[in-house]
Design an enzyme around this catalytic site. Structure first.
Site, short mmCIF file in Angstrom:
data_model
loop_
_atom_site.label_atom_id
_atom_site.label_comp_id
_atom_site.label_asym_id
_atom_site.label_seq_id
_atom_site.Cartn_x
_atom_site.Cartn_y
_atom_site.Cartn_z
N ASP A 109 0.88 -1.16 0.00
CA ASP A 109 0.00 0.00 0.00
C ASP A 109 0.92 1.21 0.00
O ASP A 109 2.15 1.06 -0.19
CB ASP A 109 -0.99 -0.04 1.18
CG ASP A 109 -0.32 0.13 2.54
OD1 ASP A 109 0.94 0.19 2.60
OD2 ASP A 109 -1.04 0.20 3.56
N HIS A 110 0.36 2.40 0.25
CA HIS A 110 1.20 3.60 0.26
C HIS A 110 2.25 3.52 1.36
O HIS A 110 3.38 3.98 1.19
CB HIS A 110 0.33 4.85 0.45
CG HIS A 110 -0.53 4.78 1.68
ND1 HIS A 110 -1.64 3.94 1.74
CD2 HIS A 110 -0.45 5.38 2.89
CE1 HIS A 110 -2.19 4.06 2.93
NE2 HIS A 110 -1.48 4.92 3.65
N CYS A 161 3.33 -3.27 3.93
CA CYS A 161 2.51 -2.13 4.36
C CYS A 161 3.29 -1.44 5.48
O CYS A 161 4.51 -1.64 5.59
CB CYS A 161 1.10 -2.56 4.77
SG CYS A 161 1.00 -3.70 6.17
N THR A 182 3.20 -1.89 8.73
CA THR A 182 3.66 -2.84 9.75
C THR A 182 3.80 -4.28 9.24
O THR A 182 4.39 -5.11 9.93
CB THR A 182 2.64 -2.88 10.90
OG1 THR A 182 1.37 -3.26 10.34
CG2 THR A 182 2.52 -1.55 11.61
N GLY A 183 3.18 -4.58 8.13
CA GLY A 183 3.08 -5.97 7.64
C GLY A 183 1.86 -6.68 8.20
O GLY A 183 1.45 -7.71 7.68
N HIS A 189 9.51 -24.20 8.59
CA HIS A 189 8.51 -24.92 9.38
C HIS A 189 7.08 -24.67 8.92
O HIS A 189 6.23 -25.55 9.06
CB HIS A 189 8.63 -24.54 10.86
CG HIS A 189 9.83 -25.15 11.53
ND1 HIS A 189 9.99 -25.19 12.89
CD2 HIS A 189 10.94 -25.76 11.01
CE1 HIS A 189 11.13 -25.79 13.20
NE2 HIS A 189 11.74 -26.13 12.07
N ASN A 190 6.81 -23.47 8.44
CA ASN A 190 5.42 -23.11 8.10
C ASN A 190 5.15 -23.10 6.60
O ASN A 190 4.01 -22.85 6.19
CB ASN A 190 5.05 -21.74 8.70
CG ASN A 190 5.42 -21.62 10.16
OD1 ASN A 190 6.27 -20.80 10.53
ND2 ASN A 190 4.84 -22.47 11.00
N ARG A 228 7.50 0.64 8.23
CA ARG A 228 7.69 1.51 9.39
C ARG A 228 8.34 0.76 10.55
O ARG A 228 8.50 1.30 11.64
CB ARG A 228 6.34 2.11 9.81
CG ARG A 228 5.73 2.97 8.72
CD ARG A 228 4.29 3.39 9.03
NE ARG A 228 3.71 4.03 7.86
CZ ARG A 228 2.41 4.20 7.67
NH1 ARG A 228 1.55 3.81 8.60
NH2 ARG A 228 1.94 4.77 6.57
N ARG A 238 6.96 -33.62 9.54
CA ARG A 238 5.92 -33.28 10.52
C ARG A 238 5.34 -31.89 10.27
O ARG A 238 4.18 -31.61 10.61
CB ARG A 238 6.48 -33.38 11.95
CG ARG A 238 7.54 -32.36 12.30
CD ARG A 238 8.20 -32.65 13.63
NE ARG A 238 9.10 -31.59 14.05
CZ ARG A 238 10.33 -31.39 13.58
NH1 ARG A 238 10.80 -32.18 12.63
NH2 ARG A 238 11.08 -30.40 14.02
N HIS A 239 6.13 -31.03 9.67
CA HIS A 239 5.64 -29.67 9.40
C HIS A 239 4.58 -29.68 8.30
O HIS A 239 3.64 -28.88 8.32
CB HIS A 239 6.80 -28.75 9.02
CG HIS A 239 7.86 -28.71 10.06
ND1 HIS A 239 7.63 -28.27 11.35
CD2 HIS A 239 9.16 -29.12 10.03
CE1 HIS A 239 8.74 -28.39 12.05
NE2 HIS A 239 9.68 -28.90 11.29
C1 RB5 Z 1 -1.49 2.70 6.52
O1 RB5 Z 1 -1.44 3.90 7.20
C2 RB5 Z 1 -1.24 1.54 7.49
O2 RB5 Z 1 -2.32 1.40 8.34
C3 RB5 Z 1 -1.00 0.27 6.71
O3 RB5 Z 1 0.10 0.43 5.89
C4 RB5 Z 1 -0.67 -0.98 7.51
O4 RB5 Z 1 0.35 -0.77 8.42
C5 RB5 Z 1 -1.80 -1.72 8.06
O5 RB5 Z 1 -1.65 -2.80 8.66
#
Ligand code: RB5
Length: 154
Positions: free
Chosen positions: A10-11, A73, A75-76, A106-107, A117, A140-141
């Site tokens: 995303d942005h 994004c 935070t992911g 494993h996953n 960020r 096992r995985h």
């Molecule tokens: C966008 O501001 C932010 O919320 C998005 O990039 C993400 O971190 C959401 O999980």
């Protein structure tokens, strides 16, 4: 094995996605940028959905590791929540190389989720490299990840 790596953001993840694409284009991977192509505000679920559908349409759910996705994004977290709504997608948010290695080993994660960020570009590239180079251990995985698909709705 030539790998295809799908990327979307995303942005909030656009700058890191661009840096990762630049790094991947120096390798022999096939790179597919699923957008966005600018930093205008956009909604991460739309891009998670787009990448998940493209991954699943590639005819595999990551079992061979030939097609893998990277979602970025802020935070992911949002990306992983959205992508994991698709059966067959195993999206993992990784904040370090150990998590990235384990997510594959494993996953059998088929999508790496990163937070622009959260991680600097250098660390994010190392996390990406760890994810792309770790093989799934199976055994096992495999039995455990198969149980994801046995859940029933309430
Ligand atoms: C966008 O501001 C932010 O919320 C998005 O990039 C993400 O971190 C959401 O999980």
């Amino acid at each position: 094995m030539t790998r295809t790596i799908l990327l979307a953001s995303d942005h909030g993840g656009f700058a890191l996605k661009s840096a990762l694409i630049q790094a991947l284009r120096k390798t022999d991977c096939v790179v597919e940028d699923l957008g966005p192509d600018c930093t205008n505000s956009c909604d991460y679920p739309a891009y998670a959905d787009k990448l998940a559908l493209r991954l699943l349409a590639a005819g595999e759910d990551g079992q061979s590791g030939k097609v893998l996705g990277i979602l970025v994004c802020g935070t992911g977290l949002g990306m992983s929540m959205a992508a994991n709504r698709h059966v067959g997608v195993r999206a993992a948010v990784c904040a370090n190389e150990f998590m990235a290695r384990m997510a594959r080993a494993h996953n059998n994660a088929n999508v790496l989720c990163l937070g622009e960020r959260v991680l600097g570009q250098g660390l994010a590239q190392e996390v990406m490299r760890a994810f792309l180079s770790a093989p799934f251990e199976g055994g096992r995985h495999q039995r455990r990840i198969e149980q994801f698909e046995t859940y029933t709705q309430p």
